[in-house]
Scaffold this motif. Structure first.
Motif, PDB file in Angstrom:
ATOM      1  N   PRO A 136       0.909  -1.065   0.088  1.00  9.68           N
ATOM      2  CA  PRO A 136       0.027  -0.033  -0.191  1.00  9.68           C
ATOM      3  C   PRO A 136       0.814   1.103   0.005  1.00  9.68           C
ATOM      4  O   PRO A 136       2.058   1.324   0.466  1.00  9.68           O
ATOM      5  CB  PRO A 136      -0.804  -0.145   1.091  1.00  9.68           C
ATOM      6  N   ALA A 137       0.254   2.462  -0.751  1.00 13.25           N
ATOM      7  CA  ALA A 137       1.043   3.469  -0.671  1.00 13.25           C
ATOM      8  C   ALA A 137       0.957   4.561   0.398  1.00 13.25           C
ATOM      9  O   ALA A 137      -0.485   4.527   0.762  1.00 13.25           O
ATOM     10  CB  ALA A 137       0.787   4.207  -2.040  1.00 13.25           C
ATOM     11  N   VAL A 138       1.600   5.219   0.834  1.00 14.78           N
ATOM     12  CA  VAL A 138       1.413   6.173   1.916  1.00 14.78           C
ATOM     13  C   VAL A 138       1.990   7.507   1.142  1.00 14.78           C
ATOM     14  O   VAL A 138       3.372   7.613   0.939  1.00 14.78           O
ATOM     15  CB  VAL A 138       2.305   5.852   3.362  1.00 14.78           C
ATOM     16  N   PHE A 139       1.366   8.622   0.918  1.00 12.19           N
ATOM     17  CA  PHE A 139       1.538   9.832   0.625  1.00 12.19           C
ATOM     18  C   PHE A 139       2.003  11.045   1.525  1.00 12.19           C
ATOM     19  O   PHE A 139       1.128  10.942   2.582  1.00 12.19           O
ATOM     20  CB  PHE A 139       0.813  10.325  -0.485  1.00 12.19           C
ATOM     21  N   ILE A 140       3.079  11.425   1.445  1.00 10.04           N
ATOM     22  CA  ILE A 140       3.565  12.586   2.447  1.00 10.04           C
ATOM     23  C   ILE A 140       4.022  13.740   1.713  1.00 10.04           C
ATOM     24  O   ILE A 140       4.284  13.752   0.407  1.00 10.04           O
ATOM     25  CB  ILE A 140       4.612  12.100   3.171  1.00 10.04           C
ATOM     26  N   SER A 141       4.044  14.721   2.645  1.00 16.90           N
ATOM     27  CA  SER A 141       4.396  16.242   1.662  1.00 16.90           C
ATOM     28  C   SER A 141       6.258  16.286   1.506  1.00 16.90           C
ATOM     29  O   SER A 141       6.815  15.320   2.214  1.00 16.90           O
ATOM     30  CB  SER A 141       4.105  17.311   2.535  1.00 16.90           C
TER      31      SER A 141
END
Length: 379
Positions: free
Chosen positions: A178-183
């Protein structure tokens, strides 16, 4: 057509058995095709879903995100060629996280993007994040099955950094995780917590305070890609297709499944060829008599071809319904996708292979000698 339908109605059991075998083979072909498409999407969804046409990576990285490291100067150079609005940095890091308060470990892929940019997927639940956000993440909704919800704090096992889940996205994964998007701010902290290897493109072109990314995503045409390659001799410009194919295990996985599908097509053609050839031999005398009384060979050949076509089309129609029913019963975690384009291509290929399998029977029909057939009937 009259002769083909009349014969099938007369020998119901014989043709029903052939249809049952074709039904099973067609169902297996469609199901394996759906699995292959689903696995391919699950392996590279977070790259395939992006609007980028090319990725700028470190030279000699073999188009792999995890082997590449580029600096912000590469992004600035690319902006002068394709425009600043068509360039976005992308960070990719496979890691293990835990939900705070639990001991369960989850394998995920952290993706650093500009939250306001075109690399950021649409949030389906919760709130969006912005470039100033710190300690917040948007995660794939598959993590819900592991107890992750809105407000859950996930902890990176390697760096110890914590991110609060602000929202969820759908169908975002990389290398089956699963993908985890961060800034970008959180990506800088993540980079600072890890030892950056020497000798990369970023050191040759960027200062020690520069933020490093795994790739620079670009939206541009083929001519612009060539200009980028000429302007960035210490980097390589790869297409999205090449980047997807370079994901570890992607080509090997798809190659194995494709071989299975090809063998299933070949098996279906061979099974049809054998069955119809035996049937044609059994009715050689009747075919000879029909030729003797003036029936054209083309008409008889068309009759055999139409029988194969009817059986193939009927089997496919039932198989499609069965696959859709099975798909509805599959667990949500099983990667299965059968879009209309793949379905049409698979069905068309199956019919073509079936018609190829009927060629031996058609050849036998053409070779039937009326005089020999009448002689055998008389005996």
């Amino acid at each position: 057509m009259y002769l083909a339908i009349r014969e099938m109605r007369f020998a119901k059991v014989r043709y029903s058995l052939i249809a049952a075998i074709m039904l099973l083979v067609a169902f297996l072909v469609l199901f394996v095709s759906g699995l292959a498409k689903g696995l391919a999407y699950d392996n590279a969804a977070s790259i395939q879903n992006r609007q980028a046409t090319h990725f700028i990576m470190e030279k000699d990285s073999n188009a792999r995100f995890t082997r590449s490291l580029v600096g912000e100067q590469v992004s600035e150079r690319a902006s002068t060629i394709v425009g600043e609005e068509n360039v976005q940095p992308l960070g990719v890091k496979m890691t293990t996280v835990t939900a705070e308060g639990t001991a369960a470990k989850l394998d995920v892929t952290v993706l650093a993007v500009r939250p306001e940019g075109w690399l950021m997927p649409a949030v389906t639940e919760g709130a969006v994040i912005d470039s100033q956000s710190e300690g917040q993440a948007i995660v794939d909704d598959k993590l819900k099955d592991s107890g992750v919800g809105l407000g859950t704090v996930i902890v990176d096992q390697a760096s110890g950094l914590k991110w609060e889940v602000a929202g969820f996205v759908s169908d975002e994964s990389f290398s089956h995780s699963p993908a985890v998007f961060i800034s970008g701010r959180d990506w800088q902290q993540l980079q600072a917590s890890a030892a950056v290897r020497p000798g990369g493109v970023e050191e040759a072109e960027a200062g020690s305070n520069s933020t490093n990314y795994n790739a620079i995503a670009v939206k541009g045409d083929t001519d612009q890609a060539r200009q980028l390659a000429a302007a960035l001799p210490d980097a390589e410009v790869v297409t999205k297709t090449a980047a997807v194919s370079a994901i570890p295990g992607y080509k090997e996985e798809q190659g194995s499944l494709l071989m299975m599908i090809v063998f299933l097509f070949v098996i279906s053609a061979v099974v049809l060829m054998v069955f119809f050839y035996v049937i044609t031999i059994q009715k050689s005398s009747q075919l000879g008599i029909l030729k003797a009384i003036g029936t054209r060979t083309v008409y008889l050949a068309k009759s055999v071809t139409l029988q194969v076509l009817f059986l193939s089309a009927g089997s496919l129609m039932i198989s499609v319904l069965l696959v859709q029913a099975v798909e509805a019963l599959l667990p949500s975690g099983m990667p299965f996708r059968l879009p209309a384009s793949t379905l049409a291509l698979t069905c068309g290929s199956f019919i073509v292979m079936s018609l190829i399998g009927s060629l031996l029977s058609v050849w036998k029909v053409i070779r039937v000698d009326p005089l020999d057939a009448i002689g055998r009937s008389a005996l």
